[in-house]
Design an enzyme around this catalytic site. Structure first.
Site, PDB file in Angstrom:
ATOM      1  N   CYS A  89      -5.270 -34.345 -34.973  1.00 58.05           N
ATOM      2  CA  CYS A  89      -4.252 -34.673 -34.159  1.00 58.05           C
ATOM      3  C   CYS A  89      -4.872 -35.332 -32.828  1.00 58.05           C
ATOM      4  CB  CYS A  89      -3.100 -33.573 -33.623  1.00 58.05           C
ATOM      5  SG  CYS A  89      -2.124 -34.216 -32.651  1.00 58.05           S
ATOM      6  N   HIS A 131       3.391 -35.280 -40.248  1.00 58.05           N
ATOM      7  CA  HIS A 131       2.804 -34.883 -38.964  1.00 58.05           C
ATOM      8  C   HIS A 131       3.675 -35.822 -37.930  1.00 58.05           C
ATOM      9  CE1 HIS A 131      -0.679 -33.820 -36.328  1.00 58.05           C
ATOM     10  NE2 HIS A 131      -0.332 -34.650 -35.877  1.00 58.05           N
ATOM     11  N   GLU A 132       3.551 -36.876 -38.130  1.00 56.88           N
ATOM     12  CA  GLU A 132       3.870 -37.853 -36.866  1.00 56.88           C
ATOM     13  C   GLU A 132       5.679 -37.567 -36.748  1.00 56.88           C
ATOM     14  OE1 GLU A 132       1.943 -39.025 -35.057  1.00 56.88           O
ATOM     15  OE2 GLU A 132       0.174 -38.914 -36.469  1.00 56.88           O
ATOM     16  N   HIS A 135       6.038 -34.479 -34.597  1.00 57.23           N
ATOM     17  CA  HIS A 135       5.924 -34.928 -33.181  1.00 57.23           C
ATOM     18  C   HIS A 135       7.281 -35.538 -32.446  1.00 57.23           C
ATOM     19  CE1 HIS A 135       1.639 -34.534 -31.988  1.00 57.23           C
ATOM     20  NE2 HIS A 135       1.378 -35.005 -33.170  1.00 57.23           N
TER      21      HIS A 135
END
Length: 183
Positions: A89, A131-132, A135
């Site tokens: 990250c 993953h994004e 976020h």
């Protein structure tokens, strides 16, 4: 294009769910370009708006030569196949930890003009999209790890040269995989 500073682990914006993008105007298109420029300057595979301090649901990606972005992504998982491997990250530079993710994903959302967009990802692209999107939901990939991996990751974070002891972050002790992987 302007390269923005990336927010580091411990910044509260990384733990806050982002708001939907509702206006696809010139200002938004310029922001998307800045997001891509920032991601590329850092050598990342992906970068979400909250990582540059903007609470909007959009992220950029650069995986295997495919560069793009998606706003307001909604994820679907076509199967139960998983992958387990290293994940990093930009908000935790230089650190990689094994994390379980789905192998395949379909992300539906919008491009910088507000036109419908669909991205089908497998392997690294799937990992990046998940993953994004995390976020955008205020979730760090540490929360996708089992307790032992998360404990080792937190130790490595505290030992990193960029970490400051002034930051106090409490990571949930609960296994969040079930929440994320519901079909």
């Amino acid at each position: 294009m302007t390269v923005q500073p990336v927010r580091m682990f411990g910044d509260p914006v990384l733990r806050t769910a982002a708001d939907e993008v509702t206006t696809f105007d010139k200002e938004f298109r310029l922001f998307v370009r800045d997001l891509i420029a920032t991601m590329r300057s850092q050598g990342g595979a992906g970068l979400a708006a909250p990582q540059v301090g903007v609470g909007k649901r959009v992220f950029a990606f650069d995986v295997d030569g495919v560069v793009g972005h998606i706003a307001n992504p909604v994820l679907e998982f076509p199967d139960e196949e998983e992958q387990d491997g290293p994940e990093g990250c930009l908000s935790m530079p230089g650190l990689y930890f094994d994390t379980v993710r789905r192998m395949n994903v379909v992300a539906k959302g919008f491009n910088e003009y507000g036109d419908p967009l669909q991205i089908v990802g497998t392997g690294l692209m799937s990992r990046c999209i998940q993953h994004e999107t995390d976020h955008l939901d205020g979730v760090l990939f540490l929360e996708r790890m089992d307790r032992d991996r998360r404990k080792a990751a937190m130790k490595a974070i505290r030992e990193a040269d960029w970490y400051t002891s002034e930051v106090k972050v409490k990571v949930s002790p609960h296994d969040n995989r079930g929440v994320f992987f519901k079909s």
